[in-house]
Scaffold this motif. Sequence first.
Motif, mmCIF file in Angstrom:
data_model
loop_
_atom_site.group_PDB
_atom_site.id
_atom_site.type_symbol
_atom_site.label_atom_id
_atom_site.label_comp_id
_atom_site.label_asym_id
_atom_site.label_seq_id
_atom_site.Cartn_x
_atom_site.Cartn_y
_atom_site.Cartn_z
ATOM 1 N N THR A 138 -34.008 13.977 -58.901
ATOM 2 C CA THR A 138 -34.191 12.705 -58.318
ATOM 3 C C THR A 138 -32.106 11.744 -58.887
ATOM 4 O O THR A 138 -32.464 12.233 -60.016
ATOM 5 C CB THR A 138 -35.138 11.711 -59.276
ATOM 6 N N LEU A 139 -32.069 11.426 -57.417
ATOM 7 C CA LEU A 139 -31.009 10.612 -58.342
ATOM 8 C C LEU A 139 -30.939 9.391 -58.542
ATOM 9 O O LEU A 139 -32.212 8.716 -57.950
ATOM 10 C CB LEU A 139 -30.214 10.868 -57.421
ATOM 11 N N VAL A 140 -30.620 9.107 -59.735
ATOM 12 C CA VAL A 140 -30.735 7.086 -60.256
ATOM 13 C C VAL A 140 -30.034 6.184 -59.397
ATOM 14 O O VAL A 140 -30.203 5.258 -59.317
ATOM 15 C CB VAL A 140 -31.037 7.680 -61.656
ATOM 16 N N TYR A 141 -29.046 7.287 -59.377
ATOM 17 C CA TYR A 141 -27.319 6.427 -59.025
ATOM 18 C C TYR A 141 -27.359 7.792 -57.500
ATOM 19 O O TYR A 141 -26.998 8.312 -57.350
ATOM 20 C CB TYR A 141 -26.645 6.545 -60.133
ATOM 21 N N ALA A 143 -25.407 8.536 -54.563
ATOM 22 C CA ALA A 143 -23.565 9.521 -54.537
ATOM 23 C C ALA A 143 -22.966 8.503 -53.911
ATOM 24 O O ALA A 143 -23.666 8.391 -52.315
ATOM 25 C CB ALA A 143 -23.645 11.170 -54.848
ATOM 26 N N ARG A 144 -21.890 8.531 -53.838
ATOM 27 C CA ARG A 144 -21.016 7.854 -52.701
ATOM 28 C C ARG A 144 -19.451 8.486 -52.718
ATOM 29 O O ARG A 144 -19.189 9.723 -53.469
ATOM 30 C CB ARG A 144 -20.646 6.768 -52.707
ATOM 31 N N PHE B 366 -26.243 3.925 -68.482
ATOM 32 C CA PHE B 366 -27.065 4.539 -67.959
ATOM 33 C C PHE B 366 -27.814 5.437 -68.045
ATOM 34 O O PHE B 366 -29.108 5.009 -68.863
ATOM 35 C CB PHE B 366 -27.301 6.019 -66.765
ATOM 36 N N ALA B 440 -17.814 6.121 -59.437
ATOM 37 C CA ALA B 440 -18.437 6.137 -58.512
ATOM 38 C C ALA B 440 -19.068 7.932 -57.987
ATOM 39 O O ALA B 440 -20.575 7.375 -56.843
ATOM 40 C CB ALA B 440 -18.037 5.018 -57.127
ATOM 41 N N TRP B 441 -18.200 8.538 -57.281
ATOM 42 C CA TRP B 441 -18.755 9.810 -56.609
ATOM 43 C C TRP B 441 -19.996 10.341 -57.686
ATOM 44 O O TRP B 441 -20.156 11.268 -56.935
ATOM 45 C CB TRP B 441 -17.350 10.132 -56.216
ATOM 46 N N LEU B 442 -19.408 10.449 -59.126
ATOM 47 C CA LEU B 442 -20.436 11.119 -59.633
ATOM 48 C C LEU B 442 -22.129 10.843 -59.129
ATOM 49 O O LEU B 442 -22.278 10.150 -59.468
ATOM 50 C CB LEU B 442 -20.388 11.235 -61.177
ATOM 51 N N PRO B 443 -22.724 11.862 -59.376
ATOM 52 C CA PRO B 443 -24.311 11.133 -59.451
ATOM 53 C C PRO B 443 -24.548 11.757 -60.999
ATOM 54 O O PRO B 443 -24.473 11.496 -62.098
ATOM 55 C CB PRO B 443 -24.756 12.401 -58.766
ATOM 56 N N VAL B 444 -25.660 10.400 -61.159
ATOM 57 C CA VAL B 444 -26.764 10.627 -62.052
ATOM 58 C C VAL B 444 -28.001 10.753 -61.947
ATOM 59 O O VAL B 444 -28.416 10.562 -61.091
ATOM 60 C CB VAL B 444 -26.797 9.052 -62.637
ATOM 61 N N TYR B 445 -29.089 12.321 -62.573
ATOM 62 C CA TYR B 445 -29.733 11.994 -62.789
ATOM 63 C C TYR B 445 -30.459 12.047 -63.145
ATOM 64 O O TYR B 445 -30.450 11.523 -64.423
ATOM 65 C CB TYR B 445 -29.892 14.092 -62.089
ATOM 66 N N ARG B 446 -32.163 11.678 -63.005
ATOM 67 C CA ARG B 446 -33.094 11.125 -63.643
ATOM 68 C C ARG B 446 -33.568 11.675 -64.495
ATOM 69 O O ARG B 446 -34.087 13.905 -63.803
ATOM 70 C CB ARG B 446 -34.717 10.897 -62.764
#
Lengths: 151, 512
Positions: A138-141, A143-144, B366, B440-446
């Motif tokens: 799951t992504l919290v944030y 992706a752009r 985060f 901004a383009w880097l994802p952050v996972y739960r």
Amino acid sequence: METLFALLIGLLIGTGVFLLLSRVIVRVVLGLSFITYGGNLAILTVAGLREDAPPLLTLRGPYVDPLPQALILTAIVIGFATTALLLTVALRAYQVAGHDDVEAFGDNLARDPEAEDGLIADPEHQGPDRPDPEEPRTLVYSARSPGGGEP
Amino acid sequence: MSDLAWLTLAPILTPLGFGLGLLWPSPRPVRVGLALAGAALTLAFSLGLLVATADGTVLTSALGGWRAPFGIVMTADRLAAWVSVLAAVSALLAVWQAAADPDPARERHHLLALMQFLFAGVQMSFLTGDLFNLFVAFEVMLVASYALAVLGSTREQLREGFRYIVMNLAASALLVVACGLAYGVLGTLNFAHLAQRSAQLGPNTTVTAVGVLLLIVFAAKGALFPLGFWLPGTYPALPPAVGTFFAAVLTKVGVYALLRVFTTVFTGEAGVTNTLLLLFGTVTMLYGALGAASQREWRRILSFLVVSSVGYLAFGLGVGTGEAVRASVGYFAVSVLVTTALFAVAAVAERASGSRLVRVRGMLDFLPLLAGCFLLCALTVAGLPPSGGFVAKYALVRAGLAQGSLLAVLGVVSALLSSLITLYAMLKVWRGFFWGQHPAWLPVYRVSPSLHVAAYTASALVAGLTVFAGPIFARADATAAELRDNARYIRGVLGDAPVVIPAPPTGEEAEK
């Protein structure tokens, strides 16, 4: 007698070290076995060698010390198990690398799993470094795209 | 022998039993529950040992009813109970992490059971009172660790695991030879009896040679500088939960063996071995810190810090005064807990950023609480004032200066320098991972909350090191005193009467 054993132990361990330095995986395994057996003979020799003394109390004495023999027995069993384990690892490495050669094994394994040859060590057990396909994370944030405009 | 003697066996048999139970196929919640229960019960028994040995009692249980120098004994004194508790705490946190972070492929191949066998082997190495049984315990521990090191067969694991196995098997062969030589010279393998016999024999070059041989073996297991090349490659290749326990405890088993053998057993031969330990420790501290500063991945950095912390422990042991041994025993606790905490933090951080690399930037937004935990651990590992690490490192440095030989002073310089480099490495992680603007383009996972909880709990324990530094060092003081005067240990194991070796039977009685 002790001198003979000392020479034999030296020969065994020397051979073992020579094999250990080899590039071939199976030779490395064999080298470790040689070293182990050299060590076992060393215990036997250090505790004292007797030509006429049995370790069993039901025979006519005098007796040789039975403890080193018990130690060697334990060491043999453990050495047997670890050699089997090491051979299994070597076999797996051979399946992956395609060579029985430490150098090639290092190079091939060092390659990225997503490399052009597409070889995955074990498709069934993928490492935790790659996401599990069954369970998307799951992504919290969100992706752009780097060049994308503001939403 | 007291009524509590069974306690020395409980921390070994509990994980062994639970490990066997875990081999039975059962649904995941049951297995996880069993694994957690096993680790928790082991911790409870270890705490029992800690309480039982607090007044200096030496608990001994003779296996099979064979009295001390003839059979194998399990022994717990202050030091053994202390490290047993630390290992059990780390084990519980590692199992918690494994439970929080499902790894179906590895669990199908008995990850949880193998971890329990590993715990059993580690506890057995801490609680054994016999040199050959120490070899057996090492093998139990190492076979489980070999399996865990290559379980999953990723390319990296196979490459590093093979090197790890070959290195340790060679060291084990050397340990067998050392056992044989010790038996040949002194005629016994029981620690207490070895101590007694070597004291009777006086300074003896053969015994010193056996000591140096043992030093090499334990230095290889504990990853001291020239023999620790396998560690920084192997530990990052492991799955995170397993890596936590490996990093926190496995190298410390080697250090524990060094402490035991060179303080309780071969006390008369201290000169040569202490100089070697001092030398190894001095180089290892710097090597580990420089290595940590050179790496870019979370667990590679932390693995080098493990090497560095072993160097501090060896340095304290090499200085050899009572104060230095006390500082080493105190630092042991700091090292185990802070390594556990840092690896738990790294597991969350790697999961959240989806990358092993430290260079992500801006994760502070985060993961604020995790950042706090990391900062606390970083201060502890670098040894800066508001942390338990400072207390321990200060004690080490002071002991080194008090001893005052040229080598000890060089060691102190190396300790201070490597603390500085460690601080730099930790700041690099802080700047790379937590500080700055998140791209901004880097994802952050739960990340699952229970994985967070593992990191917080471990960090809370690290904070506890500061709060309870007084009692911890009081205990370390008592432990060091006991280690320096081994009469109590010998009496606890062998009893008050002198050991009489019966004359060998001649064979006539057997005929009748």
